[in-house]
Write a protein that holds these residues in place. Structure first.
Motif, PDB file in Angstrom:
ATOM      1  N   LEU A  18      50.411  44.484  37.629  1.00 42.34           N
ATOM      2  CA  LEU A  18      50.525  44.789  39.056  1.00 42.34           C
ATOM      3  C   LEU A  18      50.359  46.280  39.316  1.00 42.34           C
ATOM      4  O   LEU A  18      49.735  46.681  40.297  1.00 42.34           O
ATOM      5  CB  LEU A  18      51.883  44.331  39.600  1.00 42.34           C
ATOM      6  CG  LEU A  18      52.054  42.836  39.806  1.00 42.34           C
ATOM      7  CD1 LEU A  18      53.475  42.525  40.240  1.00 42.34           C
ATOM      8  CD2 LEU A  18      51.059  42.314  40.812  1.00 42.34           C
ATOM      9  N   ALA A  19      50.920  47.098  38.456  1.00 37.70           N
ATOM     10  CA  ALA A  19      50.824  48.550  38.624  1.00 37.70           C
ATOM     11  C   ALA A  19      49.377  49.021  38.513  1.00 37.70           C
ATOM     12  O   ALA A  19      49.016  50.058  39.072  1.00 37.70           O
ATOM     13  CB  ALA A  19      51.688  49.256  37.592  1.00 37.70           C
ATOM     14  N   GLY A  20      48.544  48.270  37.829  1.00 38.25           N
ATOM     15  CA  GLY A  20      47.147  48.643  37.665  1.00 38.25           C
ATOM     16  C   GLY A  20      46.279  48.333  38.872  1.00 38.25           C
ATOM     17  O   GLY A  20      45.122  48.762  38.921  1.00 38.25           O
ATOM     18  N   LEU A  21      46.808  47.601  39.843  1.00 40.94           N
ATOM     19  CA  LEU A  21      46.032  47.309  41.045  1.00 40.94           C
ATOM     20  C   LEU A  21      45.823  48.590  41.859  1.00 40.94           C
ATOM     21  O   LEU A  21      46.724  49.416  41.983  1.00 40.94           O
ATOM     22  CB  LEU A  21      46.748  46.279  41.921  1.00 40.94           C
ATOM     23  CG  LEU A  21      46.787  44.855  41.423  1.00 40.94           C
ATOM     24  CD1 LEU A  21      47.649  44.002  42.340  1.00 40.94           C
ATOM     25  CD2 LEU A  21      45.389  44.279  41.334  1.00 40.94           C
ATOM     26  N   LEU A  27      50.775  46.698  48.725  1.00 42.51           N
ATOM     27  CA  LEU A  27      50.938  45.245  48.753  1.00 42.51           C
ATOM     28  C   LEU A  27      52.342  44.828  48.352  1.00 42.51           C
ATOM     29  O   LEU A  27      52.873  45.331  47.361  1.00 42.51           O
ATOM     30  CB  LEU A  27      49.971  44.578  47.762  1.00 42.51           C
ATOM     31  CG  LEU A  27      48.514  44.495  48.141  1.00 42.51           C
ATOM     32  CD1 LEU A  27      47.707  43.945  46.968  1.00 42.51           C
ATOM     33  CD2 LEU A  27      48.308  43.627  49.349  1.00 42.51           C
ATOM     34  N   PRO A  28      52.950  43.914  49.099  1.00 39.71           N
ATOM     35  CA  PRO A  28      54.218  43.338  48.633  1.00 39.71           C
ATOM     36  C   PRO A  28      53.957  42.522  47.364  1.00 39.71           C
ATOM     37  O   PRO A  28      52.846  42.041  47.135  1.00 39.71           O
ATOM     38  CB  PRO A  28      54.661  42.430  49.783  1.00 39.71           C
ATOM     39  CG  PRO A  28      53.777  42.748  50.936  1.00 39.71           C
ATOM     40  CD  PRO A  28      52.552  43.421  50.396  1.00 39.71           C
ATOM     41  N   ASP A  29      54.983  42.368  46.532  1.00 42.41           N
ATOM     42  CA  ASP A  29      54.806  41.687  45.241  1.00 42.41           C
ATOM     43  C   ASP A  29      54.255  40.266  45.337  1.00 42.41           C
ATOM     44  O   ASP A  29      53.333  39.937  44.596  1.00 42.41           O
ATOM     45  CB  ASP A  29      56.114  41.693  44.454  1.00 42.41           C
ATOM     46  CG  ASP A  29      56.326  43.004  43.715  1.00 42.41           C
ATOM     47  OD1 ASP A  29      55.412  43.859  43.730  1.00 42.41           O
ATOM     48  OD2 ASP A  29      57.394  43.168  43.115  1.00 42.41           O
ATOM     49  N   VAL A  33      50.915  39.344  43.271  1.00 44.09           N
ATOM     50  CA  VAL A  33      50.991  38.441  42.113  1.00 44.09           C
ATOM     51  C   VAL A  33      50.022  37.277  42.296  1.00 44.09           C
ATOM     52  O   VAL A  33      49.283  36.919  41.377  1.00 44.09           O
ATOM     53  CB  VAL A  33      52.436  37.936  41.899  1.00 44.09           C
ATOM     54  CG1 VAL A  33      52.469  36.803  40.900  1.00 44.09           C
ATOM     55  CG2 VAL A  33      53.327  39.078  41.453  1.00 44.09           C
ATOM     56  N   ALA A  34      50.015  36.690  43.481  1.00 43.75           N
ATOM     57  CA  ALA A  34      49.128  35.550  43.748  1.00 43.75           C
ATOM     58  C   ALA A  34      47.666  35.954  43.625  1.00 43.75           C
ATOM     59  O   ALA A  34      46.852  35.221  43.044  1.00 43.75           O
ATOM     60  CB  ALA A  34      49.409  34.990  45.132  1.00 43.75           C
TER      61      ALA A  34
END
Length: 63
Positions: A18-21, A27-29, A33-34
């Motif tokens: 997620l941190a690599g996005l 963005l909310p988690d 994630v989705a």
């Protein structure tokens, strides 16, 4: 095993992924994630592999 094709699920997404996005801070988690899980998944390939014939062999332990 017979119904595995009906139980294919999306992969787990780690915090590091997620941190690599690019827009992870914006963005909310749950949506992040989705989105990442759907991009990482290859459901069609998983279904193709599960449709292949399979043979299981049981080997006895050496004595």
């Amino acid at each position: 095993m017979a119904d595995a094709v009906n139980r294919i699920c999306l992969p787990d997404v780690t915090d590091k992924a997620l941190a690599g996005l690019t827009f992870s801070a914006a963005l909310p988690d749950p949506p992040a994630v989705a989105t990442l899980a759907s991009r990482l998944a290859d459901v069609a390939a998983a279904q193709a592999v599960l449709a292949e014939p399979m043979r299981m062999t049981y080997l006895s332990a050496p004595r």
